[in-house]
Design an enzyme around this catalytic site. Sequence first.
Site, mmCIF file in Angstrom:
data_model
loop_
_atom_site.group_PDB
_atom_site.id
_atom_site.type_symbol
_atom_site.label_atom_id
_atom_site.label_comp_id
_atom_site.label_asym_id
_atom_site.label_seq_id
_atom_site.Cartn_x
_atom_site.Cartn_y
_atom_site.Cartn_z
ATOM 1 N N SER A 180 0.813 -1.219 0.000
ATOM 2 C CA SER A 180 0.000 0.000 0.000
ATOM 3 C C SER A 180 0.845 1.267 0.000
ATOM 4 O O SER A 180 0.366 2.321 -0.415
ATOM 5 C CB SER A 180 -0.935 0.022 1.208
ATOM 6 O OG SER A 180 -1.940 -0.942 1.048
ATOM 7 N N GLU A 207 -10.032 7.187 2.342
ATOM 8 C CA GLU A 207 -9.654 5.777 2.202
ATOM 9 C C GLU A 207 -10.567 4.832 2.992
ATOM 10 O O GLU A 207 -10.723 4.986 4.210
ATOM 11 C CB GLU A 207 -8.214 5.561 2.697
ATOM 12 C CG GLU A 207 -7.741 4.124 2.453
ATOM 13 C CD GLU A 207 -6.519 3.713 3.253
ATOM 14 O OE1 GLU A 207 -6.244 4.332 4.299
ATOM 15 O OE2 GLU A 207 -5.860 2.740 2.836
ATOM 16 N N ASP A 214 -5.419 0.569 -4.489
ATOM 17 C CA ASP A 214 -3.970 0.483 -4.659
ATOM 18 C C ASP A 214 -3.561 -0.903 -5.172
ATOM 19 O O ASP A 214 -2.546 -1.064 -5.823
ATOM 20 C CB ASP A 214 -3.251 0.830 -3.348
ATOM 21 C CG ASP A 214 -3.897 0.187 -2.132
ATOM 22 O OD1 ASP A 214 -4.890 -0.568 -2.268
ATOM 23 O OD2 ASP A 214 -3.393 0.428 -1.019
ATOM 24 N N HIS A 215 -4.380 -1.911 -4.856
ATOM 25 C CA HIS A 215 -4.107 -3.312 -5.242
ATOM 26 C C HIS A 215 -5.276 -4.149 -4.756
ATOM 27 O O HIS A 215 -6.107 -3.666 -3.986
ATOM 28 C CB HIS A 215 -2.815 -3.829 -4.577
ATOM 29 C CG HIS A 215 -2.833 -3.629 -3.086
ATOM 30 N ND1 HIS A 215 -3.532 -4.444 -2.241
ATOM 31 C CD2 HIS A 215 -2.286 -2.662 -2.314
ATOM 32 C CE1 HIS A 215 -3.409 -3.990 -1.009
ATOM 33 N NE2 HIS A 215 -2.670 -2.905 -1.015
HETATM 34 ZN ZN LIG Z 1 -2.789 -4.806 2.456
#
Ligand SMILES: [Zn+2]
Length: 517
Positions: free
Chosen positions: A88, A297, A344-345
């Site tokens: 992250s 977030e 982010d992923h």
């Molecule tokens: Zn993570």
Amino acid sequence: MLTQSIYALAIYSLICSRAALAALPAAPARHRNLIFMVSDGFGIAGETMARGYIQSTHNYPLEWASTLDDLLVGTSRTRSSDSLVTDSAAGATAFSCAQKTYNGAIGVSHDRKPCGTVLEAAKQAGYLTGIVSTARITHATPGSFAAHVVHRDMEELIAQHMISYNSSLTPAPTVDLMFGGGRCFFAPETPNPAAGNPTSSCRSDQLDLWQFAQKNYGYSTISTRSQFDEILAADKKLPLLGLFTNSHMSYEIDRDPAEEPSLTEMTQKALDMLHAASTVPRGNSTAGAPGFFIMIEGARIDMAAHDNDPASHLHDIIEYWNAVAAVRKFIDTHPDTLMIGTSDHETGGLTIGYDPEYVWYPNILTPVKSSAEVICKEIRPLSKDHTKLVSAVVNKVLPKQLGITNATHEEINDIVDGAGGSAKACKHAVGHVVSDRARLGWTTGGHTGVDVGLYAYGAGSGTIRGNKDNTHVGQLLADFLNVNPETITPLLAHQTTVQEGFDANTVDLNSGKPGSV
Ligand SMILES: [Zn+2]
Ligand SMILES: *[C@@H]1O[C@H](CO)[C@@H](O)[C@H](O)[C@H]1NC(C)=O
Ligand SMILES: *[C@@H]1O[C@H](CO)[C@@H](O)[C@H](O)[C@H]1NC(C)=O
Ligand SMILES: *[C@@H]1O[C@H](CO)[C@@H](O)[C@H](O)[C@H]1NC(C)=O
């Protein structure tokens, strides 16, 4: 329609003339706001799972779409400079600095030098700035927008940077509004509640950052639900630091609304406050700030996936949808605003269905009442007393917390064995019992390298489409605000990026440590 296409044209020409703009002083063309939403660790399968759950449990029609489904414009690539699977920190720095960097890097480039962020550039150009996260505000994603350290675990130094302690950037402080968790990094090693500082510390020094923020910058500091409710947008009282838990905020499935505001409530209040404050005239001008930039977030979507805990993952995703719906509502009444959202992923390698049947059972998630994290906090201490542990698993965990009344011996044994292992082993044992029944699969307790969804709404969103690199997403942020983070980088040259006394033996400083979130 006409207004929209004018916006679209304006954005298009901004993007095309970026090289020329870089030479100009950062000056926003006109009033505009940018809301950047990050759903940490949220993949396409998470969206499908949550959508399927809502459709199935509410009997919604086949064509029903979530708020996010409506806003999908493309996908984002996620790799970092040193790995095809990002963490992250590198993921957020790709957004904040629009640069590839190594796993573990917070607002520093691949060569470990501070890189200016879009938030810092926005502040310098006169925008108001905000950060909202359900994680510790010193965690990787929020940290990467206003801190510069060579490793994400240097959270004591990240806390200093977040409130512009010893910052070379003006105007200070850099962040006008912060809502989230992580109060303990702002309290001295020996906290003094009488002085108004938090009562629990994660620091190894005597810095009282809570008081520093109040005294040096006039931050209002709040830490309770009732203080949160009392703050009114009309008071235009910035800067504001609101940290509601010592560490991360609770998973949505566990959250006590009397104790902690939700992501959606924090989002609404942050938008209202930044908007109200941006209309206050400044200096000799009758105009207020040119607008605001905020990063919001949904942090714990990721952590639930690390735990392979489908119900906690689900409820944090749904709460993120609610926050996006609140953002949409704001944009509908403030059309000079753009929202860009992405992850982010992906985390967990979540998938839907596994051998041999073509099914998944959303209803299995309905009766789950607690996160695996909360369950394991309760049962791991019992592992020294086998009888007590088995009794807790059979009488409480399975029937009351997971809603499983016909557990098999194998399921009971899996959780009992897990409780005797590490925290992660315990959480995975609990998560897998539920996942197996629902026929949800996980490939990892860490991150994966797949692309993630890209979402946009509002001013200029019509030109954003297709498959983008994560650094390109960062570039879109800078372009919309008409700022250039690279102009900030030289001003950060003397910023301390290594935390004093940091025990480098506990982590591999050359990369994100294995299992970092
Ligand atoms: Zn993570
Ligand atoms: C950092 O800031 C504090 C408070 O303003 C000041 O006392 C201290 O000398 C500064 N330290 C450095 C290294 O600049
Ligand atoms: C405001 O006006 C005064 C007097 O004309 C001038 O000295 C000052 O620099 C101005 N401040 C700003 C922020 O423009
Ligand atoms: C438990 O009960 C449910 C509902 O009756 C049933 O569908 C399921 O197959 C049962 N599971 C086991 C392992 O007995």
